[in-house]
Scaffold this motif. Structure first.
Motif, PDB file in Angstrom:
ATOM      1  N   THR A 317      48.019  24.695  37.173  1.00 44.28           N
ATOM      2  CA  THR A 317      47.611  24.631  38.578  1.00 44.28           C
ATOM      3  C   THR A 317      48.544  23.755  39.399  1.00 44.28           C
ATOM      4  OG1 THR A 317      46.079  22.798  38.108  1.00 44.28           O
ATOM      5  CG2 THR A 317      45.199  25.045  38.005  1.00 44.28           C
ATOM      6  N   GLY A 318      49.308  22.912  38.735  1.00 42.40           N
ATOM      7  CA  GLY A 318      50.285  22.086  39.452  1.00 42.40           C
ATOM      8  C   GLY A 318      51.559  22.826  39.809  1.00 42.40           C
ATOM      9  N   LEU A 319      51.695  24.032  39.307  1.00 38.94           N
ATOM     10  CA  LEU A 319      52.871  24.844  39.617  1.00 38.94           C
ATOM     11  C   LEU A 319      52.722  25.486  40.999  1.00 38.94           C
ATOM     12  CD1 LEU A 319      53.160  26.705  36.177  1.00 38.94           C
ATOM     13  CD2 LEU A 319      54.490  24.719  36.924  1.00 38.94           C
ATOM     14  N   SER A 320      53.792  26.062  41.503  1.00 38.83           N
ATOM     15  CA  SER A 320      53.728  26.806  42.756  1.00 38.83           C
ATOM     16  C   SER A 320      52.848  28.039  42.572  1.00 38.83           C
ATOM     17  CB  SER A 320      55.124  27.236  43.194  1.00 38.83           C
ATOM     18  OG  SER A 320      55.650  28.200  42.279  1.00 38.83           O
ATOM     19  N   GLU A 321      52.386  28.619  43.679  1.00 37.03           N
ATOM     20  CA  GLU A 321      51.565  29.807  43.583  1.00 37.03           C
ATOM     21  C   GLU A 321      52.291  30.932  42.853  1.00 37.03           C
ATOM     22  OE1 GLU A 321      50.061  31.065  47.327  1.00 37.03           O
ATOM     23  OE2 GLU A 321      48.888  29.243  47.679  1.00 37.03           O
ATOM     24  N   GLU A 322      53.578  31.071  43.141  1.00 32.48           N
ATOM     25  CA  GLU A 322      54.374  32.111  42.483  1.00 32.48           C
ATOM     26  C   GLU A 322      54.450  31.870  40.983  1.00 32.48           C
ATOM     27  OE1 GLU A 322      55.294  31.937  46.706  1.00 32.48           O
ATOM     28  OE2 GLU A 322      55.293  30.394  45.139  1.00 32.48           O
ATOM     29  N   ALA A 323      54.630  30.610  40.595  1.00 29.64           N
ATOM     30  CA  ALA A 323      54.739  30.279  39.179  1.00 29.64           C
ATOM     31  C   ALA A 323      53.399  30.459  38.468  1.00 29.64           C
ATOM     32  CB  ALA A 323      55.245  28.846  39.003  1.00 29.64           C
ATOM     33  N   GLN A 324      52.293  30.154  39.154  1.00 27.33           N
ATOM     34  CA  GLN A 324      50.972  30.373  38.561  1.00 27.33           C
ATOM     35  C   GLN A 324      50.727  31.864  38.324  1.00 27.33           C
ATOM     36  OE1 GLN A 324      47.549  28.160  40.224  1.00 27.33           O
ATOM     37  NE2 GLN A 324      49.038  27.021  41.440  1.00 27.33           N
ATOM     38  N   ALA A 325      51.129  32.665  39.303  1.00 29.84           N
ATOM     39  CA  ALA A 325      50.957  34.115  39.148  1.00 29.84           C
ATOM     40  C   ALA A 325      51.812  34.632  38.006  1.00 29.84           C
ATOM     41  CB  ALA A 325      51.323  34.821  40.449  1.00 29.84           C
ATOM     42  N   SER A 349      45.528  42.391  43.805  1.00 28.36           N
ATOM     43  CA  SER A 349      45.291  41.598  45.014  1.00 28.36           C
ATOM     44  C   SER A 349      44.342  40.422  44.771  1.00 28.36           C
ATOM     45  CB  SER A 349      44.713  42.490  46.121  1.00 28.36           C
ATOM     46  OG  SER A 349      43.478  43.055  45.713  1.00 28.36           O
ATOM     47  N   ALA A 350      43.907  40.240  43.515  1.00 30.21           N
ATOM     48  CA  ALA A 350      42.990  39.150  43.174  1.00 30.21           C
ATOM     49  C   ALA A 350      43.784  37.908  42.764  1.00 30.21           C
ATOM     50  CB  ALA A 350      42.071  39.583  42.042  1.00 30.21           C
ATOM     51  N   PRO A 351      43.127  36.750  42.730  1.00 34.40           N
ATOM     52  CA  PRO A 351      43.803  35.554  42.234  1.00 34.40           C
ATOM     53  C   PRO A 351      44.305  35.765  40.807  1.00 34.40           C
ATOM     54  CG  PRO A 351      41.749  34.970  43.329  1.00 34.40           C
ATOM     55  CD  PRO A 351      41.760  36.462  43.204  1.00 34.40           C
ATOM     56  N   PRO A 352      45.409  35.134  40.421  1.00 29.08           N
ATOM     57  CA  PRO A 352      45.962  35.355  39.081  1.00 29.08           C
ATOM     58  C   PRO A 352      45.013  34.872  37.985  1.00 29.08           C
ATOM     59  CG  PRO A 352      47.081  33.526  40.180  1.00 29.08           C
ATOM     60  CD  PRO A 352      46.218  34.186  41.206  1.00 29.08           C
ATOM     61  N   GLY A 353      44.986  35.622  36.896  1.00 31.17           N
ATOM     62  CA  GLY A 353      44.135  35.265  35.771  1.00 31.17           C
ATOM     63  C   GLY A 353      43.988  36.439  34.836  1.00 31.17           C
ATOM     64  N   LEU A 354      42.877  36.490  34.127  1.00 28.13           N
ATOM     65  CA  LEU A 354      42.581  37.576  33.204  1.00 28.13           C
ATOM     66  C   LEU A 354      41.288  38.260  33.632  1.00 28.13           C
ATOM     67  CD1 LEU A 354      43.276  35.881  29.744  1.00 28.13           C
ATOM     68  CD2 LEU A 354      44.785  37.451  30.978  1.00 28.13           C
ATOM     69  N   ARG A 355      41.191  39.544  33.344  1.00 31.75           N
ATOM     70  CA  ARG A 355      39.967  40.304  33.609  1.00 31.75           C
ATOM     71  C   ARG A 355      39.619  41.060  32.328  1.00 31.75           C
ATOM     72  NH1 ARG A 355      39.309  45.079  38.044  1.00 31.75           N
ATOM     73  NH2 ARG A 355      41.362  45.555  37.192  1.00 31.75           N
ATOM     74  N   ILE A 356      38.462  40.764  31.769  1.00 32.76           N
ATOM     75  CA  ILE A 356      38.061  41.299  30.470  1.00 32.76           C
ATOM     76  C   ILE A 356      36.816  42.150  30.651  1.00 32.76           C
ATOM     77  CG2 ILE A 356      37.371  40.730  28.110  1.00 32.76           C
ATOM     78  CD1 ILE A 356      38.793  38.007  28.551  1.00 32.76           C
ATOM     79  N   TRP A 357      36.908  43.425  30.323  1.00 31.91           N
ATOM     80  CA  TRP A 357      35.775  44.326  30.464  1.00 31.91           C
ATOM     81  C   TRP A 357      34.773  44.092  29.339  1.00 31.91           C
ATOM     82  CZ3 TRP A 357      33.922  46.918  34.338  1.00 31.91           C
ATOM     83  CH2 TRP A 357      32.908  47.861  34.103  1.00 31.91           C
ATOM     84  N   CYS A 358      33.501  43.942  29.716  1.00 29.65           N
ATOM     85  CA  CYS A 358      32.450  43.649  28.742  1.00 29.65           C
ATOM     86  C   CYS A 358      31.294  44.645  28.807  1.00 29.65           C
ATOM     87  CB  CYS A 358      31.917  42.234  28.962  1.00 29.65           C
ATOM     88  SG  CYS A 358      33.061  40.931  28.449  1.00 29.65           S
ATOM     89  N   GLY A 359      31.542  45.822  29.364  1.00 23.12           N
ATOM     90  CA  GLY A 359      30.500  46.841  29.451  1.00 23.12           C
ATOM     91  C   GLY A 359      30.010  47.290  28.089  1.00 23.12           C
ATOM     92  N   GLY A 360      29.010  48.168  28.098  1.00 20.49           N
ATOM     93  CA  GLY A 360      28.297  48.521  26.889  1.00 20.49           C
ATOM     94  C   GLY A 360      29.094  49.214  25.806  1.00 20.49           C
TER      95      GLY A 360
END
Length: 387
Positions: A317-325, A349-360
């Motif tokens: 989080t201390g990195l630049s926005e580009e570096a975080q992405a 278009s969402a904030p950088p991170g991970l998205r994990i599908w947990c559906g049935g």
């Protein structure tokens, strides 16, 4: 530089995409053998398959008998836009948007020149749902696929409202409860919670929505694929297995197979329980892992399907926005390279991170096997950061 050891256990299936999602456990192409390929969708076998898909949808979801269910073009987007183009304009509109697809419905409202208010919030939060006007139509997304934020309940929608409500439920249906008394138009697509194929949308209309269609004629051109009425009455054939354009009978067979699987588990409650169990694996892991957190700020609004995570470690989080992405992209890419987690990057278009599908259709054991790999990938990439 010390490279952490790779975990010994791997997910049996690494597919955690948020759409199209993983197919049901045990799926093979043999599930499609009864599809009436090469036949007209208007011939008896094709029409029967489409009607079966509608009837099984009603049974699994518990849709009231006086609601109409139709198969429409262009996935969930087509279903939402069909409702907006055909029904809106009679009253002011409240649009609740807190992620990418909700923002698209705001854009559509501008295109339609509606009298509307956009109630928005940043990724991770909900707008003020209490601002919903009793005398206005309402558009909302039950579960934000790109933000991992869901509505906690339907209490904010007035039971004695004058307007109609349009619920984009594409990543909520089959995994979260729907209060049918509060939803006049409900839409979803086959490729989300049940792992079906893309391009087909589902449109579920309450008697109030049907009354709107038959009492209001919008002052705008309606393309053929948006036309739900004939001579001032709802075209009931659409809700009995006929479709506005040509559907894929192969995709229809696949959707029917998914519905049969859901029935074999015990129906809606079993599907919801599987999604909840999958999401709980991540809840428990995040609780003991100090460098990661949910994008959803309120536990009551956390999705149990499209679970969105963010890195909260100060070294990142201390990195630049580009570096975080870039760090988040590398994290998802490393998991994909190892073949343990596919299509897990956050939405563009969402904030950088991970998205994990947990559906049935996901197995909790695979989610549990995934988390040590996420820890490994994070440690590997953090070790590469400049001191």
């Amino acid at each position: 530089m010390n490279t952490p050891a790779k975990p010994a256990l791997r997910p049996a299936d690494p597919r955690f995409s948020s759409g199209p999602t993983k197919k049901r456990p045990g799926w093979t192409a043999d599930a499609l053998k009864d599809a009436p390929l090469g036949r007209s969708h208007r011939a008896k076998p094709g029409k029967a398959k489409l009607k079966e898909a509608i009837d099984r949808t009603r049974a699994v979801l518990g849709v009231p008998a006086d609601f109409k269910i139709g198969i429409v073009p262009a996935s969930d987007t087509g279903a939402i836009e069909m409702a907006m183009w055909s029904m809106l304009g009679a009253k002011p509109v409240d649009i609740f948007a807190w992620e990418s697809f909700g923002e698209e419905w705001v854009t559509d409202a501008k295109q339609l020149k509606l009298d509307f208010k956009a109630h928005t919030a940043s990724y991770g939060a909900l707008p003020n749902l209490a601002a919903a006007r009793k005398d206005a139509d309402i558009i909302f997304t039950q579960n934000g696929t790109t933000s991992g934020v869901k509505v906690p309940n339907f209490d904010w929608i007035a039971a004695d409202r004058d307007g109609i409500t349009i619920n984009d439920a594409t990543s909520a249906v089959f995994a979260q409860a729907i209060d049918w008394s509060k939803c006049d138009v409900t839409t979803f697509s086959w490729q989300k919670v049940l792992g079906g194929e893309g391009a087909h949308g589902m449109l579920i209309l309450s008697p109030r929505a049907i009354a709107r269609l038959e009492s209001y004629t919008p002052d705008r051109p309606l393309p053929k694929i948006f036309r739900l009425t004939k001579k001032g009455k709802v075209d009931l054939e659409i809700f009995e297995g006929a479709t506005i354009n040509t559907p894929s009978l192969l995709a229809t067979e696949d959707y029917i197979d998914a519905l049969k699987w859901a029935e074999s588990l015990g129906g809606l409650e079993a599907l919801q329980a599987r999604a909840n169990a999958n999401a709980k694996v991540l809840v428990d892991w995040v609780a003991k892992t100090d460098w990661v957190d949910f994008l959803a700020t309120d536990p009551a609004t956390r999705s149990n399907t499209s679970v969105c995570l963010k890195v909260v470690d100060a070294r990142v989080t201390g990195l630049s926005e580009e570096a975080q992405a870039e760090f988040a992209k590398k994290l998802a890419a490393l998991l994909e390279k190892e073949g343990v987690g596919l299509d897990m990057g956050s939405y563009r278009s969402a904030p950088p991170g991970l998205r994990i599908w947990c559906g049935g259709t996901i197995e909790a054991s695979d989610v549990a096997a995934l988390t040590p790999w996420i820890e490994w990938a994070f440690a590997t990439l953090v070790a590469e950061l400049p001191a």
